[in-house]
Design an enzyme around this catalytic site. Sequence first.
Site, PDB file in Angstrom:
ATOM      1  N   PHE A 253      -7.506  81.041   2.107  1.00  0.00           N
ATOM      2  CA  PHE A 253      -8.526  80.599   1.155  1.00  0.00           C
ATOM      3  C   PHE A 253      -7.940  79.582   0.188  1.00  0.00           C
ATOM      4  O   PHE A 253      -7.123  79.924  -0.669  1.00  0.00           O
ATOM      5  CB  PHE A 253      -9.074  81.805   0.385  1.00  0.00           C
ATOM      6  CG  PHE A 253     -10.337  81.524  -0.371  1.00  0.00           C
ATOM      7  CD1 PHE A 253     -11.563  81.568   0.263  1.00  0.00           C
ATOM      8  CD2 PHE A 253     -10.302  81.207  -1.716  1.00  0.00           C
ATOM      9  CE1 PHE A 253     -12.741  81.312  -0.437  1.00  0.00           C
ATOM     10  CE2 PHE A 253     -11.467  80.948  -2.427  1.00  0.00           C
ATOM     11  CZ  PHE A 253     -12.689  81.001  -1.775  1.00  0.00           C
TER      12      PHE A 253
ATOM     13  N   HIS B 204     -26.060  76.011  -9.709  1.00  0.00           N
ATOM     14  CA  HIS B 204     -25.908  77.220  -8.894  1.00  0.00           C
ATOM     15  C   HIS B 204     -24.468  77.372  -8.386  1.00  0.00           C
ATOM     16  O   HIS B 204     -24.220  77.822  -7.282  1.00  0.00           O
ATOM     17  CB  HIS B 204     -26.903  77.207  -7.724  1.00  0.00           C
ATOM     18  CG  HIS B 204     -26.867  75.942  -6.907  1.00  0.00           C
ATOM     19  ND1 HIS B 204     -27.316  74.734  -7.374  1.00  0.00           N
ATOM     20  CD2 HIS B 204     -26.443  75.731  -5.642  1.00  0.00           C
ATOM     21  CE1 HIS B 204     -27.170  73.820  -6.430  1.00  0.00           C
ATOM     22  NE2 HIS B 204     -26.637  74.394  -5.374  1.00  0.00           N
TER      23      HIS B 204
ATOM     24  N   ARG C  67      -4.378  71.919 -10.229  1.00  0.00           N
ATOM     25  CA  ARG C  67      -4.162  72.876  -9.137  1.00  0.00           C
ATOM     26  C   ARG C  67      -4.052  72.188  -7.778  1.00  0.00           C
ATOM     27  O   ARG C  67      -3.759  72.840  -6.781  1.00  0.00           O
ATOM     28  CB  ARG C  67      -5.290  73.900  -9.124  1.00  0.00           C
ATOM     29  CG  ARG C  67      -5.354  74.727 -10.402  1.00  0.00           C
ATOM     30  CD  ARG C  67      -6.547  75.636 -10.437  1.00  0.00           C
ATOM     31  NE  ARG C  67      -6.443  76.698  -9.442  1.00  0.00           N
ATOM     32  CZ  ARG C  67      -7.420  77.564  -9.174  1.00  0.00           C
ATOM     33  NH1 ARG C  67      -8.575  77.471  -9.813  1.00  0.00           N
ATOM     34  NH2 ARG C  67      -7.242  78.497  -8.266  1.00  0.00           N
TER      35      ARG C  67
ATOM     36  N   THR D 188     -22.940  71.623 -10.780  1.00  0.00           N
ATOM     37  CA  THR D 188     -24.092  72.257 -10.160  1.00  0.00           C
ATOM     38  C   THR D 188     -24.515  73.487 -10.946  1.00  0.00           C
ATOM     39  O   THR D 188     -23.669  74.255 -11.413  1.00  0.00           O
ATOM     40  CB  THR D 188     -23.803  72.651  -8.699  1.00  0.00           C
ATOM     41  OG1 THR D 188     -24.899  73.409  -8.194  1.00  0.00           O
ATOM     42  CG2 THR D 188     -22.533  73.467  -8.583  1.00  0.00           C
TER      43      THR D 188
ATOM     44  N   ALA E 175     -18.565  72.651   0.276  1.00  0.00           N
ATOM     45  CA  ALA E 175     -18.035  74.004   0.381  1.00  0.00           C
ATOM     46  C   ALA E 175     -19.005  74.940   1.105  1.00  0.00           C
ATOM     47  O   ALA E 175     -18.585  75.862   1.806  1.00  0.00           O
ATOM     48  CB  ALA E 175     -17.710  74.553  -1.013  1.00  0.00           C
TER      49      ALA E 175
ATOM     50  N   GLU F 280     -20.689  74.514   3.670  1.00  0.00           N
ATOM     51  CA  GLU F 280     -20.588  74.406   5.131  1.00  0.00           C
ATOM     52  C   GLU F 280     -19.278  74.962   5.682  1.00  0.00           C
ATOM     53  O   GLU F 280     -19.100  75.055   6.905  1.00  0.00           O
ATOM     54  CB  GLU F 280     -20.730  72.947   5.570  1.00  0.00           C
ATOM     55  CG  GLU F 280     -22.130  72.376   5.430  1.00  0.00           C
ATOM     56  CD  GLU F 280     -22.529  72.079   4.001  1.00  0.00           C
ATOM     57  OE1 GLU F 280     -23.725  72.184   3.682  1.00  0.00           O
ATOM     58  OE2 GLU F 280     -21.617  71.746   3.195  1.00  0.00           O
TER      59      GLU F 280
END
Length: 282
Positions: free
Chosen positions: A238, A213, A252, A211, A181, A183
């Site tokens: 998006f 972060h 989703r 993750t 994501a 990149e």
Amino acid sequence: MIKGITVVESVVDGNEFARLKELFASLGFEAGKGWKDATGEGAAFVAPLGNLELVTGRIPAVPRILVEATQLDHLHAAVTKRVAETPDATLSEVAATHWNSRLFTLTVGSLEVGFWQSENPLHGVVPAVEGELSAEGMKFAVIATRWNTVITDRLLQGALDCLRRSGAAMSDIEVVRVPGAWEIPNAARTIAEAGKVDAIVTLGCLLRGETAHYEAIYTEVARGIGQSQQETGVPHAFGVLTCETLEQALDRAGLKAGNKGFEAASAAIEMVSLQRKLKGGV
């Protein structure tokens, strides 16, 4: 030039005049500029919109004064309470009309007023400029991450399905794969600045548990995609999922909560169409 329209109605009895003033004020009319002198008195009530209707061929089956309202049933209940305190006042029940509305009539002495509400949900709504969902002749880039391919492959499939169903040719769709994501914004900006596509669909998946972060990455990805769209003028749809668990992401991506890749592609098509309309094109 026309500024407004006023209906002047004579009320003979002074007590009736006072009761009507109080009644209309209690119903929410804005007080206009009245007058009073030795010869008489005038009370003005202002509504947001005015209308003059001329009729020929048949006698109108409605009172000469019509007041359009919202929440007609609540208004009828309020008027019912006031009528009980007003001598010589009668009130009809709310009834359907032949012109797709409902109406009730209030009569006080010689004055007859109809209150009505349209049954058309689009009545009085200002027409909006909206995009169409035809992708014929449009060019798209679809950016999808290789990270979490079990999710992003489903999103990509949904996006391609939407574009093809909406009329886009496969030769007008460029699929770009990026590592993760983080990149996506760089690839999106490069494609947008090249000026070869009408819109870009961004697809990825971030899972909180994978993750430490997570929030920092998501914030920068969203900011980068938004900034690329604003500065290049190319619509960016998006479709980057941010989920707590893999199960939520799967839902989703087509299992239970629709396919967000399909939805993102649909938004891209609509925005291209809308841009063309706003710019005066087809």
